[in-house]
Write a protein that holds these residues in place. Sequence first.
Motif, PDB file in Angstrom:
ATOM      1  N   MET A   1       8.312  -0.224  -0.683  1.00 38.85           N
ATOM      2  CA  MET A   1       8.922  -1.526  -0.656  1.00 38.85           C
ATOM      3  C   MET A   1       7.847  -2.603  -0.630  1.00 38.85           C
ATOM      4  N   ASP A   2       8.200  -3.755  -1.137  1.00 34.84           N
ATOM      5  CA  ASP A   2       7.272  -4.875  -1.182  1.00 34.84           C
ATOM      6  C   ASP A   2       7.202  -5.567   0.169  1.00 34.84           C
ATOM      7  N   LYS A   3       6.041  -6.114   0.432  1.00 35.00           N
ATOM      8  CA  LYS A   3       5.869  -6.889   1.657  1.00 35.00           C
ATOM      9  C   LYS A   3       6.510  -8.257   1.477  1.00 35.00           C
ATOM     10  N   VAL A   4       6.960  -8.829   2.579  1.00 34.97           N
ATOM     11  CA  VAL A   4       7.582 -10.146   2.562  1.00 34.97           C
ATOM     12  C   VAL A   4       6.603 -11.133   3.201  1.00 34.97           C
ATOM     13  N   PRO A   5       5.958 -11.994   2.392  1.00 37.92           N
ATOM     14  CA  PRO A   5       5.028 -12.958   2.984  1.00 37.92           C
ATOM     15  C   PRO A   5       5.786 -14.058   3.717  1.00 37.92           C
ATOM     16  N   MET A   6       5.306 -14.404   4.911  1.00 36.06           N
ATOM     17  CA  MET A   6       5.923 -15.493   5.661  1.00 36.06           C
ATOM     18  C   MET A   6       4.905 -16.118   6.600  1.00 36.06           C
ATOM     19  N   THR A   7       5.209 -17.316   6.984  1.00 30.51           N
ATOM     20  CA  THR A   7       4.351 -18.044   7.910  1.00 30.51           C
ATOM     21  C   THR A   7       4.641 -17.585   9.334  1.00 30.51           C
ATOM     22  N   LEU A  68      11.663  -8.358   8.779  1.00 30.28           N
ATOM     23  CA  LEU A  68      10.625  -8.322   9.799  1.00 30.28           C
ATOM     24  C   LEU A  68       9.805  -7.037   9.725  1.00 30.28           C
ATOM     25  N   SER A  69      10.443  -5.938   9.309  1.00 29.61           N
ATOM     26  CA  SER A  69       9.689  -4.686   9.198  1.00 29.61           C
ATOM     27  C   SER A  69       8.704  -4.723   8.032  1.00 29.61           C
ATOM     28  N   ARG A  70       9.017  -5.517   7.004  1.00 28.93           N
ATOM     29  CA  ARG A  70       8.133  -5.629   5.844  1.00 28.93           C
ATOM     30  C   ARG A  70       7.315  -6.908   5.856  1.00 28.93           C
ATOM     31  N   ALA A  71       7.372  -7.651   6.951  1.00 29.51           N
ATOM     32  CA  ALA A  71       6.726  -8.971   7.019  1.00 29.51           C
ATOM     33  C   ALA A  71       5.209  -8.866   6.968  1.00 29.51           C
ATOM     34  N   GLU A  72       4.649  -9.776   6.229  1.00 26.90           N
ATOM     35  CA  GLU A  72       3.204  -9.950   6.178  1.00 26.90           C
ATOM     36  C   GLU A  72       2.941 -11.397   6.565  1.00 26.90           C
ATOM     37  N   VAL A  73       2.585 -11.597   7.817  1.00 26.15           N
ATOM     38  CA  VAL A  73       2.380 -12.951   8.326  1.00 26.15           C
ATOM     39  C   VAL A  73       1.072 -13.484   7.754  1.00 26.15           C
ATOM     40  N   ILE A  74       1.190 -14.626   7.097  1.00 21.76           N
ATOM     41  CA  ILE A  74       0.047 -15.232   6.423  1.00 21.76           C
ATOM     42  C   ILE A  74      -0.419 -16.428   7.238  1.00 21.76           C
ATOM     43  N   ASP A  75      -1.668 -16.389   7.639  1.00 18.91           N
ATOM     44  CA  ASP A  75      -2.263 -17.483   8.388  1.00 18.91           C
ATOM     45  C   ASP A  75      -2.916 -18.427   7.393  1.00 18.91           C
ATOM     46  N   SER A  76      -2.441 -19.650   7.333  1.00 22.83           N
ATOM     47  CA  SER A  76      -2.951 -20.599   6.341  1.00 22.83           C
ATOM     48  C   SER A  76      -4.380 -21.034   6.623  1.00 22.83           C
ATOM     49  N   SER A  77      -4.885 -20.813   7.825  1.00 18.03           N
ATOM     50  CA  SER A  77      -6.256 -21.227   8.122  1.00 18.03           C
ATOM     51  C   SER A  77      -7.290 -20.333   7.431  1.00 18.03           C
ATOM     52  N   SER A  78      -6.855 -19.160   6.974  1.00 20.45           N
ATOM     53  CA  SER A  78      -7.795 -18.259   6.311  1.00 20.45           C
ATOM     54  C   SER A  78      -8.010 -18.609   4.836  1.00 20.45           C
ATOM     55  N   PHE A  79      -7.210 -19.538   4.304  1.00 23.77           N
ATOM     56  CA  PHE A  79      -7.344 -19.934   2.910  1.00 23.77           C
ATOM     57  C   PHE A  79      -8.286 -21.119   2.791  1.00 23.77           C
ATOM     58  N   SER A  80      -9.010 -21.158   1.685  1.00 26.25           N
ATOM     59  CA  SER A  80      -9.854 -22.315   1.424  1.00 26.25           C
ATOM     60  C   SER A  80      -9.165 -23.161   0.365  1.00 26.25           C
ATOM     61  N   GLY A  81      -9.364 -24.422   0.424  1.00 18.20           N
ATOM     62  CA  GLY A  81      -8.758 -25.311  -0.563  1.00 18.20           C
ATOM     63  C   GLY A  81      -7.719 -26.217   0.069  1.00 18.20           C
ATOM     64  N   ASP A  82      -7.131 -27.045  -0.781  1.00 17.11           N
ATOM     65  CA  ASP A  82      -6.180 -28.038  -0.296  1.00 17.11           C
ATOM     66  C   ASP A  82      -4.752 -27.512  -0.241  1.00 17.11           C
ATOM     67  N   ARG A  83      -4.401 -26.607  -1.155  1.00 19.31           N
ATOM     68  CA  ARG A  83      -3.008 -26.187  -1.279  1.00 19.31           C
ATOM     69  C   ARG A  83      -2.891 -24.676  -1.208  1.00 19.31           C
ATOM     70  N   VAL A  84      -1.775 -24.245  -0.667  1.00 18.91           N
ATOM     71  CA  VAL A  84      -1.459 -22.825  -0.613  1.00 18.91           C
ATOM     72  C   VAL A  84      -0.100 -22.642  -1.236  1.00 18.91           C
ATOM     73  N   SER A  85       0.034 -21.655  -2.102  1.00 20.45           N
ATOM     74  CA  SER A  85       1.305 -21.404  -2.758  1.00 20.45           C
ATOM     75  C   SER A  85       1.654 -19.925  -2.632  1.00 20.45           C
ATOM     76  N   LEU A  86       2.890 -19.640  -2.235  1.00 22.48           N
ATOM     77  CA  LEU A  86       3.342 -18.262  -2.143  1.00 22.48           C
ATOM     78  C   LEU A  86       4.145 -17.850  -3.367  1.00 22.48           C
ATOM     79  N   ALA A  87       4.567 -18.811  -4.158  1.00 22.49           N
ATOM     80  CA  ALA A  87       5.386 -18.517  -5.326  1.00 22.49           C
ATOM     81  C   ALA A  87       4.501 -18.376  -6.567  1.00 22.49           C
ATOM     82  N   PRO A  88       4.966 -17.613  -7.563  1.00 21.34           N
ATOM     83  CA  PRO A  88       4.190 -17.509  -8.791  1.00 21.34           C
ATOM     84  C   PRO A  88       4.212 -18.836  -9.553  1.00 21.34           C
ATOM     85  N   ARG A  89       3.158 -19.093 -10.269  1.00 20.28           N
ATOM     86  CA  ARG A  89       3.089 -20.326 -11.053  1.00 20.28           C
ATOM     87  C   ARG A  89       3.872 -20.144 -12.344  1.00 20.28           C
ATOM     88  N   SER A  90       4.502 -21.215 -12.792  1.00 15.64           N
ATOM     89  CA  SER A  90       5.224 -21.161 -14.056  1.00 15.64           C
ATOM     90  C   SER A  90       5.010 -22.475 -14.792  1.00 15.64           C
TER      91      SER A  90
END
Length: 119
Positions: A1-7, A68-90
Motif C-alpha cells: 500500500m502507498d504511504k499517506v503524506p501528511m503534516t 494513520l497506519s500508512r501515515a508518513e508525517v512530513i516535517d516541513s523544516s527539513s525542506f529547503s526552499g520557499d515552497r513545499v508541494s505534496l501534489a503532483p505538478r500539472s
Amino acid sequence: MDKVPMTPQGHAALTEELAKLKIERPKISAEIGVAREHGDLKENAEYHAAREKQGLAEARIREIEDKLSRAEVIDSSSFSGDRVSLAPRSRSRTWRTARRRRTASWARTRPTWMRAPSR
C-alpha cells in the motif's frame, strides 16, 4: 500500500477525531438499544437511524485507522526552499488547445459535461 503524506497538524487532527469517534461508539450502541425497546424493528425509524449512524461512524473509524497506519508525517523544516508541494505538478491548457489535442491529459480528466462536443 502507498504511504499517506501528511503534516504533523493533520496527523494530530486525525488522531483527535479517532479518539472522539471511539468515545461515541458506546453512545451509539445505547441509542440502538433504546430504539430496539420501542418494538417492531421493521417500522422503527429511530432504530434504522441509529444503525445508519453506527455504520457511518465505523466506516470513518476504519478509514482513519487505515490512513494513520500508512501515515508518513512530513516535517516541513527539513525542506529547503520557499515552497513545499505534496501534489503532483500539472500544466493547464486553454480550451482551444485541449480541443485540438485530445491526447492532452487535461482534456481527458475534465468531467464529461465540461468537454467540448464531438464533431
